[in-house]
Design an enzyme around this catalytic site. Structure first.
Site, mmCIF file in Angstrom:
data_model
loop_
_atom_site.group_PDB
_atom_site.id
_atom_site.type_symbol
_atom_site.label_atom_id
_atom_site.label_comp_id
_atom_site.label_asym_id
_atom_site.label_seq_id
_atom_site.Cartn_x
_atom_site.Cartn_y
_atom_site.Cartn_z
ATOM 1 N N ARG A 47 35.184 50.150 -84.695
ATOM 2 C CA ARG A 47 35.551 51.305 -84.607
ATOM 3 C C ARG A 47 36.696 51.761 -85.551
ATOM 4 N NH1 ARG A 47 37.562 51.778 -78.628
ATOM 5 N NH2 ARG A 47 38.196 54.235 -79.434
ATOM 6 N N ASP A 75 34.332 48.337 -75.278
ATOM 7 C CA ASP A 75 35.221 49.191 -74.694
ATOM 8 C C ASP A 75 34.759 50.327 -73.741
ATOM 9 O OD1 ASP A 75 37.072 47.779 -76.207
ATOM 10 O OD2 ASP A 75 36.581 49.230 -78.007
ATOM 11 N N TYR A 133 26.133 45.502 -83.899
ATOM 12 C CA TYR A 133 26.657 46.883 -83.627
ATOM 13 C C TYR A 133 26.006 47.802 -84.657
ATOM 14 C CZ TYR A 133 29.662 44.821 -80.171
ATOM 15 O OH TYR A 133 30.436 43.974 -79.026
ATOM 16 N N ARG A 189 32.025 41.929 -75.159
ATOM 17 C CA ARG A 189 32.590 42.777 -74.289
ATOM 18 C C ARG A 189 32.648 44.233 -75.166
ATOM 19 N NH1 ARG A 189 37.764 38.683 -73.734
ATOM 20 N NH2 ARG A 189 36.594 36.892 -72.532
#
Length: 211
Positions: free
Chosen positions: A164, A23, A76, A21
Site C-alpha cells: 500500500r 490488513d 498481490y 496476513r
C-alpha cells in the site's frame, strides 16, 4: 471467523496458520491456511461462514506442512480506477484516483522495485520487523480493464502496509511530489517519513501463494 467455523464443523478448537496476513479491508482471493488434524469438508465450512468468505478447497497436506513457513512467494494485486468519475462497480475493489497518472512513470518505479532491497521506508515506523530486506521477483503495472491499472508484485515475504505504501508513493511520483530518482533512493533503507501516503486497503488483494 474461519477458526470459529472450523470449531463448529470439527467439534474442537482449531488454530489456523495463514500464508499471508492481510490488513482490515484487504481482500484475499488466494489465501492458504493450515491446521493440525483432519480437514473439514469445504461444503460444511461454507455452510456456516458468512457469504463474503468462502473455502475453495480443504484437503489433507503432508505431515509438518505450514502454510506460512513453507510458502516461497506471495503475489498481490492493487487496483486503481484512474478517471474523473468513481464507479459503483469498482466500489470497495479499486482505489478511485482522479489525479494525474503517468503510466510510464509508474512502470519506471515498478521496475526499480524488482530485486533485493531494504524496504524500511515502506512499512510503519512502529514495527515488530527486524529484517527489512525483501526479494521482489515481480513488480509491474498492467491494464486491468477500462480506466483500471493494476500493480502486481510478488516477493518472498511482505511487511505490514508495504504494498500500500509502494502504491501510494508511486502515485505521489505521478502527482509531482517526488521524482523517480527520489523513489529509487527510498529503496536503500530510507526512513518511513520520506515515502508517500499509504494507499487505502480496499484496492489490495492477495492473489496467490506459491510453494
Amino acid at each position: 471467523m474461519l477458526e470459529e467455523a472450523l470449531e463448529r464443523v470439527r467439534g474442537e478448537p482449531t488454530r489456523l496458520t495463514v500464508a499471508g496476513r492481510t490488513d482490515t479491508g484487504v481482500h484475499a482471493r488466494g489465501q492458504v491456511a493450515s491446521h493440525a488434524g483432519s480437514p473439514a469438508p469445504a461444503r460444511s465450512l461454507n455452510g456456516v461462514l458468512p457469504r463474503d468468505v468462502r473455502v475453495v478447497a480443504s484437503d489433507p497436506a503432508p505431515d509438518g506442512f505450514d502454510a506460512r513457513r513453507d510458502a516461497r512467494t506471495r503475489l498481490y494485486r492493487y487496483r486503481v480506477l484512474a478517471r474523473a468519475a468513481a464507479s459503483p462497480f469498482e466500489h470497495g475493489r479499486a482505489l478511485h484516483w482522479s489525479g494525474p497518472l503517468d503510466r510510464a512513470l509508474l512502470e519506471r518505479c515498478a521496475a526499480l522495485v524488482a530485486g533485493s532491497h531494504d524496504f524500511t521506508a515502506f512499512t510503519p515506523t512502529q514495527t515488530d520487523h527486524v529484517r527489512f530486506e525483501r526479494d521482489v521477483v515481480r513488480s509491474e503495472w498492467l491494464k486491468g480493464g477500462p480506466d483500471v491499472l493494476e500493480y502486481w508484485i510478488e516477493a518472498d515475504t511482505f511487511m505490514r502496509h508495504m504494498v500500500r505504501i509502494l502504491v501510494g508513493t508511486m502515485l505521489g511520483v505521478c502527482a509531482g511530489r517526488m521524482d523517480v530518482d527520489g523513489f529509487a533512493a527510498l529503496l536503500t533503507g530510507r526512513p518511513r517519513e520520506e515515502a508517500g501516503d499509504t494507499a487505502p486497503p480496499h484496492g489490495l488483494c492477495l492473489e496467490a501463494v506459491r510453494y
